[in-house]
Design an enzyme around this catalytic site. Structure first.
Site, PDB file in Angstrom:
ATOM      1  N   SER A   1     100.566  23.736 -14.903  1.00  0.00           N
ATOM      2  CA  SER A   1     101.575  24.629 -15.451  1.00  0.00           C
ATOM      3  C   SER A   1     101.433  26.040 -14.884  1.00  0.00           C
ATOM      4  CB  SER A   1     101.460  24.657 -16.977  1.00  0.00           C
ATOM      5  OG  SER A   1     102.499  25.415 -17.549  1.00  0.00           O
ATOM      6  N   GLU A   2     100.222  26.547 -14.835  1.00  0.00           N
ATOM      7  CA  GLU A   2      99.981  27.913 -14.372  1.00  0.00           C
ATOM      8  C   GLU A   2     100.135  28.066 -12.863  1.00  0.00           C
ATOM      9  OE1 GLU A   2      98.855  31.008 -16.180  1.00  0.00           O
ATOM     10  OE2 GLU A   2     100.074  29.801 -17.541  1.00  0.00           O
ATOM     11  N   LEU A   3      99.669  27.082 -12.105  1.00  0.00           N
ATOM     12  CA  LEU A   3      99.593  27.243 -10.648  1.00  0.00           C
ATOM     13  C   LEU A   3     100.504  26.310  -9.857  1.00  0.00           C
ATOM     14  CD1 LEU A   3      95.712  27.612 -10.338  1.00  0.00           C
ATOM     15  CD2 LEU A   3      97.432  29.440 -10.429  1.00  0.00           C
TER      16      LEU A   3
END
Length: 160
Positions: A19-21
């Site tokens: 999700s973040e990267l």
């Protein structure tokens, strides 16, 4: 660490990282552990020592700068308190995992993850990671449907 043995915790951590990267950036780095905020798959910004949080302030766009780094995009201001609390020697992958699990523990989401209550766990931790649905930081948020798929593909089990 006992919390790393919590059922479903590794798939949940993998979901946060995706999700973040994003998958492409995870593949172009040390599984995200050495990524600085502002990275893209075509222009990754990586750090090269796990001795400490890199503590680099990066301008993402006019009016928005961040020191987020690592697989879970931890801000520099949080690293020292977690390092002290958890007795960490560095910002290594194992240390980053321990910090993320501690953040999850603080939001009382570990029992939810263990029970397969994915949606409830995401709701509990969304204020930590800007890419989670409902985070409200004005950054790109992924849908819960997309993240459920990532979680299950990573081996996570959801409650019936």
């Amino acid at each position: 660490m006992a919390d790393m043995d919590t059922p479903n915790i590794r798939p949940f951590l993998d979901t946060i990282a995706v999700s973040e990267l994003g998958r492409a950036l995870l593949a172009k780095s040390d599984n995200g552990y050495n990524v600085l905020v502002g990275s893209t798959p075509s222009a990754p910004i990586l750090f090269h020592s796990y001795a400490d949080h890199p503590r680099r302030l990066i301008q993402i766009r006019p009016g928005l700068s961040s020191t987020a780094a690592g697989r879970y995009q931890l801000l520099a201001r949080y690293y020292n308190p977690y390092r002290q609390l958890l007795g960490l020697a560095d910002f290594s992958p194992a240390s980053q995992d321990r910090i993320a699990v501690q953040q999850i523990r603080e939001r009382l989401a570990l029992p939810l993850i263990a029970a397969g209550r994915f949606d409830d766990a995401v709701s509990r931790v969304r204020n930590i990671w800007a890419s989670l649905p409902g985070a409200g930081y004005g950054q790109n948020e992924h849908s819960l449907d997309y993240l459920r798929g990532v979680y299950v593909a990573a081996g996570g089990q959801r409650a019936a």
